[in-house]
Design a protein around this motif. Structure first.
Motif, PDB file in Angstrom:
ATOM      1  N   TYR A 182     106.593 -12.567  14.990  1.00 51.39           N
ATOM      2  CA  TYR A 182     105.325 -13.065  14.475  1.00 51.39           C
ATOM      3  C   TYR A 182     104.559 -11.936  13.787  1.00 51.39           C
ATOM      4  O   TYR A 182     104.770 -10.751  14.067  1.00 51.39           O
ATOM      5  N   HIS A 183     103.636 -12.324  12.920  1.00 54.53           N
ATOM      6  CA  HIS A 183     102.879 -11.344  12.141  1.00 54.53           C
ATOM      7  C   HIS A 183     101.610 -10.919  12.881  1.00 54.53           C
ATOM      8  O   HIS A 183     100.841 -11.751  13.372  1.00 54.53           O
ATOM      9  N   THR A 184     101.382  -9.616  12.942  1.00 50.42           N
ATOM     10  CA  THR A 184     100.155  -9.072  13.528  1.00 50.42           C
ATOM     11  C   THR A 184      99.078  -8.975  12.458  1.00 50.42           C
ATOM     12  O   THR A 184      99.249  -8.278  11.450  1.00 50.42           O
ATOM     13  N   VAL A 185      97.958  -9.660  12.693  1.00 52.86           N
ATOM     14  CA  VAL A 185      96.864  -9.664  11.732  1.00 52.86           C
ATOM     15  C   VAL A 185      95.991  -8.418  11.894  1.00 52.86           C
ATOM     16  O   VAL A 185      95.679  -7.722  10.927  1.00 52.86           O
ATOM     17  N   LEU A 186      95.571  -8.165  13.139  1.00 53.89           N
ATOM     18  CA  LEU A 186      94.750  -7.004  13.460  1.00 53.89           C
ATOM     19  C   LEU A 186      95.179  -6.437  14.809  1.00 53.89           C
ATOM     20  O   LEU A 186      95.813  -7.127  15.610  1.00 53.89           O
ATOM     21  N   THR A 187      94.811  -5.199  15.069  1.00 59.43           N
ATOM     22  CA  THR A 187      95.053  -4.585  16.376  1.00 59.43           C
ATOM     23  C   THR A 187      93.725  -4.325  17.069  1.00 59.43           C
ATOM     24  O   THR A 187      92.646  -4.518  16.487  1.00 59.43           O
ATOM     25  N   GLY A 188      93.793  -3.854  18.288  1.00 57.47           N
ATOM     26  CA  GLY A 188      92.586  -3.568  19.053  1.00 57.47           C
ATOM     27  C   GLY A 188      91.725  -2.496  18.425  1.00 57.47           C
ATOM     28  O   GLY A 188      90.519  -2.386  18.734  1.00 57.47           O
ATOM     29  N   ALA A 189      92.304  -1.704  17.542  1.00 61.19           N
ATOM     30  CA  ALA A 189      91.525  -0.666  16.868  1.00 61.19           C
ATOM     31  C   ALA A 189      90.438  -1.255  15.980  1.00 61.19           C
ATOM     32  O   ALA A 189      89.495  -0.561  15.597  1.00 61.19           O
ATOM     33  N   ALA A 190      90.547  -2.554  15.646  1.00 62.20           N
ATOM     34  CA  ALA A 190      89.557  -3.193  14.770  1.00 62.20           C
ATOM     35  C   ALA A 190      88.312  -3.626  15.523  1.00 62.20           C
ATOM     36  O   ALA A 190      87.298  -3.966  14.908  1.00 62.20           O
ATOM     37  N   LEU A 191      88.348  -3.637  16.860  1.00 61.46           N
ATOM     38  CA  LEU A 191      87.205  -4.106  17.637  1.00 61.46           C
ATOM     39  C   LEU A 191      86.132  -3.030  17.749  1.00 61.46           C
ATOM     40  O   LEU A 191      86.425  -1.864  18.017  1.00 61.46           O
ATOM     41  N   GLN A 192      84.888  -3.467  17.568  1.00 60.64           N
ATOM     42  CA  GLN A 192      83.776  -2.540  17.713  1.00 60.64           C
ATOM     43  C   GLN A 192      83.028  -2.774  19.016  1.00 60.64           C
ATOM     44  O   GLN A 192      82.594  -1.837  19.662  1.00 60.64           O
ATOM     45  N   ASN A 193      82.911  -4.039  19.417  1.00 59.65           N
ATOM     46  CA  ASN A 193      82.185  -4.351  20.645  1.00 59.65           C
ATOM     47  C   ASN A 193      82.713  -5.651  21.223  1.00 59.65           C
ATOM     48  O   ASN A 193      83.067  -6.573  20.483  1.00 59.65           O
ATOM     49  N   VAL A 194      82.778  -5.730  22.566  1.00 56.68           N
ATOM     50  CA  VAL A 194      83.224  -6.940  23.272  1.00 56.68           C
ATOM     51  C   VAL A 194      82.294  -7.167  24.455  1.00 56.68           C
ATOM     52  O   VAL A 194      81.925  -6.214  25.150  1.00 56.68           O
ATOM     53  N   SER A 195      81.903  -8.421  24.688  1.00 61.87           N
ATOM     54  CA  SER A 195      81.023  -8.728  25.810  1.00 61.87           C
ATOM     55  C   SER A 195      81.262 -10.151  26.292  1.00 61.87           C
ATOM     56  O   SER A 195      81.865 -10.968  25.592  1.00 61.87           O
ATOM     57  N   VAL A 196      80.777 -10.427  27.499  1.00 67.63           N
ATOM     58  CA  VAL A 196      80.870 -11.773  28.074  1.00 67.63           C
ATOM     59  C   VAL A 196      79.518 -12.456  27.916  1.00 67.63           C
ATOM     60  O   VAL A 196      78.482 -11.882  28.255  1.00 67.63           O
ATOM     61  N   GLN A 197      79.529 -13.668  27.384  1.00 68.28           N
ATOM     62  CA  GLN A 197      78.303 -14.436  27.191  1.00 68.28           C
ATOM     63  C   GLN A 197      78.468 -15.835  27.786  1.00 68.28           C
ATOM     64  O   GLN A 197      79.589 -16.234  28.128  1.00 68.28           O
ATOM     65  N   MET A 198      77.370 -16.550  27.892  1.00 74.20           N
ATOM     66  CA  MET A 198      77.397 -17.912  28.422  1.00 74.20           C
ATOM     67  C   MET A 198      77.041 -18.896  27.312  1.00 74.20           C
ATOM     68  O   MET A 198      76.051 -18.710  26.603  1.00 74.20           O
ATOM     69  N   GLU A 199      77.878 -19.915  27.141  1.00 76.95           N
ATOM     70  CA  GLU A 199      77.608 -21.000  26.200  1.00 76.95           C
ATOM     71  C   GLU A 199      77.716 -22.325  26.947  1.00 76.95           C
ATOM     72  O   GLU A 199      78.789 -22.674  27.438  1.00 76.95           O
ATOM     73  N   ASN A 200      76.590 -23.033  27.046  1.00 75.42           N
ATOM     74  CA  ASN A 200      76.555 -24.307  27.787  1.00 75.42           C
ATOM     75  C   ASN A 200      77.068 -24.119  29.217  1.00 75.42           C
ATOM     76  O   ASN A 200      77.886 -24.897  29.717  1.00 75.42           O
ATOM     77  N   SER A 201      76.574 -23.043  29.844  1.00 75.22           N
ATOM     78  CA  SER A 201      76.922 -22.708  31.241  1.00 75.22           C
ATOM     79  C   SER A 201      78.390 -22.356  31.423  1.00 75.22           C
ATOM     80  O   SER A 201      78.888 -22.345  32.553  1.00 75.22           O
ATOM     81  N   THR A 202      79.080 -22.078  30.336  1.00 74.66           N
ATOM     82  CA  THR A 202      80.499 -21.714  30.399  1.00 74.66           C
ATOM     83  C   THR A 202      80.678 -20.301  29.846  1.00 74.66           C
ATOM     84  O   THR A 202      80.176 -20.004  28.758  1.00 74.66           O
ATOM     85  N   PRO A 203      81.371 -19.422  30.562  1.00 76.48           N
ATOM     86  CA  PRO A 203      81.570 -18.061  30.051  1.00 76.48           C
ATOM     87  C   PRO A 203      82.532 -18.020  28.868  1.00 76.48           C
ATOM     88  O   PRO A 203      83.549 -18.720  28.858  1.00 76.48           O
ATOM     89  N   VAL A 204      82.179 -17.250  27.851  1.00 79.98           N
ATOM     90  CA  VAL A 204      83.038 -17.016  26.694  1.00 79.98           C
ATOM     91  C   VAL A 204      83.069 -15.520  26.440  1.00 79.98           C
ATOM     92  O   VAL A 204      82.207 -14.774  26.903  1.00 79.98           O
ATOM     93  N   VAL A 205      84.071 -15.073  25.688  1.00 74.95           N
ATOM     94  CA  VAL A 205      84.200 -13.654  25.349  1.00 74.95           C
ATOM     95  C   VAL A 205      83.818 -13.478  23.881  1.00 74.95           C
ATOM     96  O   VAL A 205      84.485 -14.019  22.988  1.00 74.95           O
ATOM     97  N   ALA A 206      82.738 -12.766  23.645  1.00 72.72           N
ATOM     98  CA  ALA A 206      82.258 -12.520  22.283  1.00 72.72           C
ATOM     99  C   ALA A 206      82.750 -11.152  21.811  1.00 72.72           C
ATOM    100  O   ALA A 206      82.852 -10.215  22.604  1.00 72.72           O
ATOM    101  N   PHE A 207      83.069 -11.054  20.508  1.00 74.54           N
ATOM    102  CA  PHE A 207      83.545  -9.778  19.974  1.00 74.54           C
ATOM    103  C   PHE A 207      82.961  -9.528  18.588  1.00 74.54           C
ATOM    104  O   PHE A 207      82.598 -10.450  17.865  1.00 74.54           O
ATOM    105  N   GLU A 208      82.867  -8.256  18.244  1.00 78.88           N
ATOM    106  CA  GLU A 208      82.439  -7.824  16.922  1.00 78.88           C
ATOM    107  C   GLU A 208      83.502  -6.896  16.349  1.00 78.88           C
ATOM    108  O   GLU A 208      84.076  -6.077  17.065  1.00 78.88           O
ATOM    109  N   LEU A 209      83.761  -7.045  15.057  1.00 80.16           N
ATOM    110  CA  LEU A 209      84.775  -6.238  14.385  1.00 80.16           C
ATOM    111  C   LEU A 209      84.135  -5.109  13.596  1.00 80.16           C
ATOM    112  O   LEU A 209      82.978  -5.197  13.176  1.00 80.16           O
ATOM    113  N   LYS A 210      84.906  -4.078  13.393  1.00 78.32           N
ATOM    114  CA  LYS A 210      84.458  -3.003  12.523  1.00 78.32           C
ATOM    115  C   LYS A 210      84.390  -3.524  11.090  1.00 78.32           C
ATOM    116  O   LYS A 210      85.071  -4.476  10.721  1.00 78.32           O
ATOM    117  N   SER A 211      83.555  -2.870  10.275  1.00 81.58           N
ATOM    118  CA  SER A 211      83.295  -3.366   8.921  1.00 81.58           C
ATOM    119  C   SER A 211      84.564  -3.477   8.081  1.00 81.58           C
ATOM    120  O   SER A 211      84.736  -4.439   7.321  1.00 81.58           O
TER     121      SER A 211
END
Length: 468
Positions: A182-211
Motif C-alpha cells: 500500500y502507498h504511504t501518504v504521510l509519516t508521523g514526522a508530518a504531525l505538529q500536535n495531537v490531543s484528545v477532545q470530546m465531541e457529543n460526549s464521545t472522545p476523539v483524537v484531534a491532530f494538526e499537521l505541519k505547514s
C-alpha cells in the motif's frame, strides 16, 4: 445516632463491594469502563518471566532528559500491552536506563521484537479496504531494496519458466504478487500536535499537521472521500478511519469506538510514534519463580496462623473491643485485596511483606484506641463517652506514627524508581496503601462497630467486657 447509622451503611456497602471484587470472575471483572482480569497480578518472583534492561543509545557526553526517558517508557509500555501482558512493568532506572519486567512471559523473541520496534508511524492509503486493528500491513515506504530485488528475481524466474512450462508460470506469478503493498501518504514526522477532545460526549483524537504537509493531506483527502486512510505503527494497523470529507485546514479528527483510555493511548502513539531517544538492549534474562506454588501456599498458611494468633490475643486481652478489632481487620483485608486487583498492583514477595507489616500496624492503631478506652472507663466515663474520647486522644499518636511510615514509604518508592529496584518499590507501594487503609479502618470501622456492639450487648461489667 444518625451519624453512626450512616457510617454503618457506608461500611457495609464498601465491604460488599470489596467482596464482589475479591471473588474470582471467569470472564474478568468489568465496572463501567474499568476492565480487569479479576485475578491478582503476580510479580516475577512469584510466577517467573522475563526481565529486560534498556539503555539510551547515544554518544558519550550526550544528556538524556527525564522527560525523554519517561516518554520512551510510556511508548514502550503501550507497545508491550499489545502482547497481552497487562501487568508489564516499565520503570526508569537511573539517568539513562529503563527496566522492563514481563511476568509470565516466556516468548523471548516476541518481547525483544516489540521493544526493538522502530516506532515508524504511517498514514496509508488502503482505498476501499477497512483494516482491522493489529493486522500486519506492507507499505511502499517499508519495502526494502532487498525485497524489491527478491521480487525482481522471482518475476525473472517466472518469465524464464514461461518459456518452458506455462503451468509453472501461473504458480510463480501468484507467489510473486500475493502480498499487496500500500502507498504511504504521510509519516508521523508530518504531525505538529495531537490531543484528545470530546465531541457529543464521545472522545476523539484531534491532530494538526505541519505547514508543509497540510497541502499534501488536503489534496489526498479531497480526492479520496469515503475511502480509508489507515494509521500504521511499526507495520501494524492501529486505526483505520474513513475519510468523511476533505481536510483542507491542516487539522482533523480521528473518530472510532474510543474510550478515554484508548483515545489517550492512540494520542500517545500518534504524537510519539518514534522513541524520543534511541534505546539498545543491554541485557535480558529469564527469571524463574523464586517461590513455587507449594511454598506460596505454605507462606499464606503461615500468615493466616499468625493473624489468628494476633486475633486471639486481641480477644483475650481486650475482650469485646478485641472482637471488634478482628472484624475491622477482616474489613481491612477485604478492601486491600480489592484495591490490589482494581488499581492493579503487581503482587511480589516484597508486596506481601508490606501487606503483613501494615496489617500489624492496623492492629496497633486499635490497641492505642483500646488503651485509651480503658483509661477513660477507669476514670469513671460512660461507655459512650469513652468510645468518643478514645479516638480523639489516641489520634495524635496514630497520626504521627502513620505519617512517619508514609514518609519512609515515599523515600523507598523514590529510590526504587530511580535505581530500578522493583523489590523496594513494590514494598513501598503496598506499605503506603496499607497504611492509608488501616487509618481509614481505625477511624471509621472500629469506632462505628464499637458504638453498635455496645448498644447491642449493653456491657455493665467493665472488667468482663473490656478487661479494665
Amino acid at each position: 445516632m444518625k451519624k453512626p447509622f450512616v457510617n454503618l451503611i457506608i461500611i457495609i456497602l464498601i465491604f460488599l463491594c470489596a467482596l464482589f471484587v475479591d471473588v474470582s470472575h471467569e470472564n474478568g471483572l468489568r465496572i463501567g469502563s474499568l476492565q480487569r482480569s479479576g485475578n491478582l497480578y503476580l510479580g516475577l518472583d512469584l510466577q517467573g518471566g522475563m526481565q529486560v534492561l534498556l539503555e539510551a543509545d547515544v554518544e558519550d557526553g550526550t544528556v538524556v532528559s527525564a522527560d525523554q526517558l519517561n516518554t520512551a517508557r510510556q511508548i514502550l509500555e503501550n507497545r508491550s500491552n499489545g502482547l497481552g501482558v497487562s501487568d508489564v512493568v516499565f520503570q526508569v532506572a537511573g539517568s539513562n536506563r529503563i527496566l522492563a519486567e514481563f511476568p509470565g512471559m516466556t516468548n523471548t523473541e516476541e518481547v525483544l521484537a516489540t521493544l526493538k520496534g522502530t516506532g515508524l508511524l504511517e498514514f496509508v492509503d488502503t482505498g476501499d479496504e477497512f483494516m482491522m486493528e493489529g493486522d500486519p500491513i506492507k507499505t511502499d515506504l517499508t519495502v526494502s531494496s532487498s525485497e524489491k530485488s527478491s521480487e525482481t528475481t522471482t518475476t525473472a524466474a517466472a518469465t524464464a519458466a514461461n518459456l518452458t512450462d506455462s503451468s509453472d508460470s501461473s504458480d510463480s506469478t501468484e507467489t510473486a504478487t500475493e502480498e499487496k503493498v500500500y502507498h504511504t501518504v504521510l509519516t508521523g514526522a508530518a504531525l505538529q500536535n495531537v490531543s484528545v477532545q470530546m465531541e457529543n460526549s464521545t472522545p476523539v483524537v484531534a491532530f494538526e499537521l505541519k505547514s508543509d504537509a497540510s497541502q499534501t493531506f488536503a489534496d489526498f483527502t479531497s480526492a479520496n472521500i469515503g475511502k480509508y486512510l489507515t494509521i500504521v505503527l511499526d507495520g501494524k494497523v492501529i486505526s483505520s478511519p474513513r475519510i468523511n470529507g476533505a481536510i483542507t485546514g491542516g487539522s482533523g479528527v480521528i473518530t472510532g469506538n474510543f474510550t478515554i483510555d484508548s483515545a489517550n493511548a492512540l494520542s500517545v502513539q500518534l504524537k510519539y510514534g518514534a522513541l524520543p531517544v534511541p534505546l539498545k538492549i543491554v541485557e535480558y534474562k529469564m527469571i524463574g519463580a523464586t517461590l513455587g506454588e507449594d511454598s506460596l501456599k505454605k507462606s499464606l498458611v503461615a500468615g493466616l496462623i499468625g493473624l489468628a494468633l494476633a486475633a486471639l490475643f486481641m480477644i483475650l486481652y481486650y475482650r469485646l473491643a478485641g472482637a471488634v478489632a478482628v472484624l475491622a481487620i477482616i474489613f481491612y483485608g477485604a478492601v486491600s485485596l480489592a484495591l490490589y486487583k482494581l488499581i492493579p498492583i503487581t503482587l511480589s514477595l516484597s508486596g506481601i511483606a508490606g501487606f503483613i507489616l501494615t496489617t500489624g500496624g492496623a492492629f496497633d492503631a486499635n490497641i492505642l484506641m483500646f488503651e485509651r478506652l480503658k483509661e477513660e472507663l477507669r476514670n469513671g466515663k460512660t461507655i459512650n463517652q469513652a468510645i468518643t474520647l478514645c479516638w480523639t486522644r489516641a489520634w495524635s499518636s496514630i497520626r504521627d506514627s502513620n505519617v512517619a511510615t508514609l514518609i519512609t514509604a515515599a523515600i523507598l518508592f523514590y529510590f526504587g524508581s530511580s535505581f530500578g529496584a522493583t523489590i523496594v518499590k513494590g514494598f513501598a507501594v503496598s506499605l503506603c496503601l496499607g497504611v492509608l487503609i488501616s487509618m481509614f479502618t481505625a477511624f471509621l470501622v472500629t469506632r462505628t462497630l464499637l458504638h453498635y456492639t455496645t448498644k447491642v450487648v449493653k456491657p455493665e461489667n467493665q472488667n468482663k467486657w473490656f478487661g479494665v
